[in-house]
Design an enzyme around this catalytic site. Structure first.
Site, PDB file in Angstrom:
ATOM      1  N   GLU A   1       0.832  -1.206   0.000  1.00  0.00           N
ATOM      2  CA  GLU A   1       0.000   0.000   0.000  1.00  0.00           C
ATOM      3  C   GLU A   1       0.865   1.253   0.000  1.00  0.00           C
ATOM      4  O   GLU A   1       0.604   2.211   0.723  1.00  0.00           O
ATOM      5  CB  GLU A   1      -0.951  -0.028   1.209  1.00  0.00           C
ATOM      6  CG  GLU A   1      -1.809  -1.280   1.240  1.00  0.00           C
ATOM      7  CD  GLU A   1      -2.933  -1.252   2.263  1.00  0.00           C
ATOM      8  OE1 GLU A   1      -2.675  -0.868   3.411  1.00  0.00           O
ATOM      9  OE2 GLU A   1      -4.063  -1.613   1.892  1.00  0.00           O
TER      10      GLU A   1
ATOM     11  N   ASP B   1      -8.416  -8.931   2.049  1.00  0.00           N
ATOM     12  CA  ASP B   1      -8.242  -7.993   3.157  1.00  0.00           C
ATOM     13  C   ASP B   1      -9.424  -8.050   4.120  1.00  0.00           C
ATOM     14  O   ASP B   1     -10.222  -7.117   4.158  1.00  0.00           O
ATOM     15  CB  ASP B   1      -8.085  -6.579   2.572  1.00  0.00           C
ATOM     16  CG  ASP B   1      -7.764  -5.545   3.634  1.00  0.00           C
ATOM     17  OD1 ASP B   1      -7.524  -5.933   4.782  1.00  0.00           O
ATOM     18  OD2 ASP B   1      -7.769  -4.348   3.299  1.00  0.00           O
TER      19      ASP B   1
ATOM     20  N   GLU C   1     -13.488  -3.682  10.867  1.00  0.00           N
ATOM     21  CA  GLU C   1     -13.293  -2.669   9.825  1.00  0.00           C
ATOM     22  C   GLU C   1     -14.277  -2.817   8.663  1.00  0.00           C
ATOM     23  O   GLU C   1     -14.761  -1.835   8.123  1.00  0.00           O
ATOM     24  CB  GLU C   1     -11.858  -2.772   9.302  1.00  0.00           C
ATOM     25  CG  GLU C   1     -11.559  -1.790   8.206  1.00  0.00           C
ATOM     26  CD  GLU C   1     -10.138  -1.907   7.684  1.00  0.00           C
ATOM     27  OE1 GLU C   1      -9.385  -2.765   8.170  1.00  0.00           O
ATOM     28  OE2 GLU C   1      -9.783  -1.135   6.784  1.00  0.00           O
TER      29      GLU C   1
END
Ligand code: BDP
Length: 721
Positions: A308, A382, A410
């Site tokens: 990332e 993810d 999340e």
């Protein structure tokens, strides 16, 4: 008169306890309230008359404190600490520290239990019935003590005990994704680490954090997010971290830190962070030596590199092995380890994002130092509501791997949605990789049964925050609990974990236990259905990751394609889903046969992963006999209906639950039902622009038009500001 006084004192004692122990969720699953089943209470009062804990270590002190705190509360009368064995004494200690335990000759059994395992058994000493909690080490004794207390909290029989237990993995670690010095990942609430107060003031919450973790066998923690801040390695912060390490140590919790690859530049004033540069090597060695001066039993580092857009060894034309080995050599002489994350991908690599970790790491099988372990997310993308297991499990026989699970929600509605995550962890652990033939479950690779790993572990991205009840949502606590229990025993089921947690957190009464544990076990599937049914993934709102965003064609943080939803769902007028078969990205090839073939074939691919692996026509006949389009709509609809049912069940429990925790969940369920509807409606109206098919009968019509969902902003979700 005397009796009256006694009664009065007792009443006052317990009413003050009640006031002190308001049900605000702070006590988690360690509540120790008076047992409300008279038969069980009578049995326990007979079986337990006093306790003793042998040894002087801080860990034994902790066990003693826990026994003191719990027994009187649970049994409703003072259970004294005794110095000689009487009938009904609970005795905790190692044979080494306790001549009494030593005389019971339990060594054979203990021999098999290692450094952390324990034994709980009934025995007789000089003709007196006693309960023995013993282990080879003091920390084993503490773990055994918590297990014993769990039995009491769960109202289990204690007259026929013969329990031995030892952990399935060595490093059972929480990863806090907090930033320095201010709060970071808001999806888990604000940080509990008061950096500005450390090291001088030690919040009592730190001890309770350690107790709670020890009670479920968690033995390690990382205080901050990966790459949070290089300053963690300055003396100022080392001193703060050391103060916390001192609090955690008696509870068996080792301190680890997140290391930033560029720390030698940022705080060391070097020109480079090249892992093969001799100044960089010397810098890390010195940093590690300093750390061990502050924290002699420091555990090691967790690292996220070259992912990332973050820095790493590849920036210097070096490899992941070079980067990990550099740090491994720095902490190795002190007994430290490196947890190197395999969560890597780069949008400049022209390949399916989910294939990248495997492709990048496979060449390094066996190339890491012995004290390196790769930390691999449960799935290849993810932490999505549903993913297949990560193909790296089983594929690197010469490099230890540990799974990383997300406890923090999340992608599961933050601290607002009720989603019990044990089924996510269980699904991964029970997946058969076939890496060594049938039965090569991820759990068996992870715990070293069929792998030959020198290191084993399990990491959980923590959901603990500064809320009084730790996790914001009361049910968030169950995910913390579930992670710890599975890290200790990777084979227990979600249902067992839910049962334990509800008994301890709420009640042993059937009318409470049954409905709550049932909806907990179902809650993950419910959320998958209202968010991402049939293998859909990464279709959430950009950046915030809260709410639906199947239309996201650009992430405001970076317009890269692999942060859009379009990249993942690939809907068009013919159908929907990502073709990862041999005719597509061929991600299936990363799995061992027959798993590979099962995923590759649309007929055998599990329907709950269909759109993960296949681009499927809207009219494809599903096993239910419905078309794909209809099935998709039904699943979304079902998710909404089922969460409404959970809400109903919860509302009905009002008379039998305490007001504060009841309310905590009630108000969140209102939002969850609303959000589930937004997910369902937003996704259906959006995908309908491609399918051009009507809603099947029975599916509730969407409330708004597409534009509404695209522009909707949440204003009442903690973590959204
Ligand atoms: C993803 C988060 C991202 C994290 C990343 C990670 O969205 O911000 O940095 O995981 O695991 O879920 O490092």
């Amino acid at each position: 008169m005397k009796t009256f006084l006694k009664v009065l004192v007792t009443v006052l004692f317990f009413s003050s306890l009640t006031v002190l122990n308001a049900e605000d969720g702070y006590r988690l699953w360690l509540r120790y309230d008076l047992i409300d089943n008279p038969a069980v209470l009578t049995q326990y009062r007979k079986a337990i008359t006093g306790y003793m804990a042998a040894g002087n270590s801080q860990t034994i002190e902790a066990a003693k404190n826990e026994l003191q705190m719990s027994l009187s509360g649970l049994l409703g009368s003072q259970i004294p600490v005794v110095s000689t064995v009487k009938k009904g004494t609970v005795i905790a200690g190692t044979p080494e520290n306790s001549p009494i335990i030593s005389s019971l000759k339990l060594n054979d059994k203990l021999g098999r239990l290692g450094n952390e395992g324990y034994l709980i058994t009934n025995s007789k000493y000089k003709g007196k019935k006693i309960i023995v909690i013993t282990a080879n080490t003091d920390i084993g004794v503490l773990y055994g003590t918590f297990h014993f207390l769990r039995l009491l909290q769960m109202n289990q029989g204690i007259t026929d005990l013969s329990i031995s237990s030892s952990p399935g993995t060595k490093v059972r670690i929480l990863n806090h994704w907090d930033m320095l010095p201010i709060p970071g990942r808001k999806s888990a609430g604000n940080t509990i680490w008061k950096w500005d107060e450390l090291p001088g003031r030690l919040d009592s919450r730190y001890t309770d954090y350690a107790r709670a973790n020890a009670s479920i066998g968690i033995n390690a923690t990382v205080l901050t997010n990966v790459n949070a801040d290089a300053r963690l390695l300055t003396p100022e912060y080392m001193e703060k971290v050391a103060a916390l390490a001192d609090v955690f140590r008696p509870y068996g919790i080792k301190m680890y830190l997140a290391a930033k690859v560029t720390a030698p530049i940022e705080i060391g004033k070097l020109q480079t962070a090249d892992p093969l540069d001799k100044d960089v090597i010397a810098w890390w060695k010195k940093a590690a030596d300093d750390l061990y001066n502050y924290i002699p039993d420091f555990g090691g580092f967790v690292v996220k590199a070259n992912s990332e857009g973050q820095p790493g060894p590849l920036d210097y034309n070096r490899t992941h092995a070079d980067g990990a080995n550099l740090l491994a050599d720095a902490v190795g002489p002190h007994g430290g380890i490196i947890m190197w994350r395999a969560f890597v991908y780069d949008n400049k690599v022209p390949d399916d994002r989910i294939k990248q970790p495997y492709n990048e790491f496979i060449p390094f099988n066996g190339k890491f130092r012995k004290n390196v372990i790769l930390q691999v997310k449960n799935g290849p993308l993810d932490f999505q509501p549903r993913e297949p297991f990560h193909p790296l499990f089983g594929a690197m026989p010469d490099t230890p791997l540990m799974p990383e699970f997300q406890i923090m929600q999340e992608y599961f509605g933050f601290t607002t949605h009720l989603v019990f995550l044990a089924p996510v962890y269980e699904e991964c652990l029970k997946s058969d990789t076939y890496s060594k033939g049938e039965g090569s479950l991820v759990a068996r690779i992870v715990d070293g049964t069929i792998s030959d790993y020198s290191l084993t572990g399990m990491a959980g991205v923590s959901n603990i925050g500064a809320d009084r009840n730790w996790t914001g949502h009361i049910f968030g606590q169950s995910n913390w609990y579930a992670f710890g229990r599975l890290a200790w025993d990777p084979y227990i089921s979600s249902a067992e974990i839910a049962d334990e947690w509800v008994r301890m957190t709420f009640s042993n009464k059937e009318e409470i236990l049954k409905p709550i544990s049932r909806f907990m076990v179902e809650s993950r599937e419910i959320a998958v259905n209202y968010m991402t049914p049939l293998g859909l993934h990464h279709i959430m709102a950009a950046a915030t990751h809260y709410g639906p965003g199947p239309w996201v064609d650009k992430d405001p943080r970076d317009p890269r394609e692999d942060w859009t939803s379009l990249y993942y769902h690939r809907a068009d007028e013919n159908g929907i889903g990502f073709n990862r078969t041999s005719t597509g990205s061929n991600a299936v090839s990363q799995y061992y046969p027959p798993v590979r073939d099962m995923f590759n074939n649309i007929e055998t691919c599990p329907e709950n992963l269909l759109l993960w692996f296949h681009h499927v026509s809207w009219d494809y006949k599903m096993r239910s006999g419905r078309t794909l389009w209809d099935e998709l709509c039904y699943r979304y609809n079902d998710g909404v209906n089922k969460i409404r049912e959970v809400q109903q069940v919860w509302d009905n429990l009002k008379p039998v639950l305490d007001a504060e925790r009841y309310e905590n969940v009630r108000e969140r369920l209102i939002k969850q039902v609303r959000d589930a509807r937004i997910w369902k409606d937003g996704c259906i109206v959006y995908f309908q622009t491609f399918s051009r098919r009507p809603l099947p009968p029975g599916v509730e019509a969407p409330e708004h038009d597409l534009e509404w969902y695209k522009t909707h902003r949440y204003t009442d979700i903690p973590g959204m500001f």
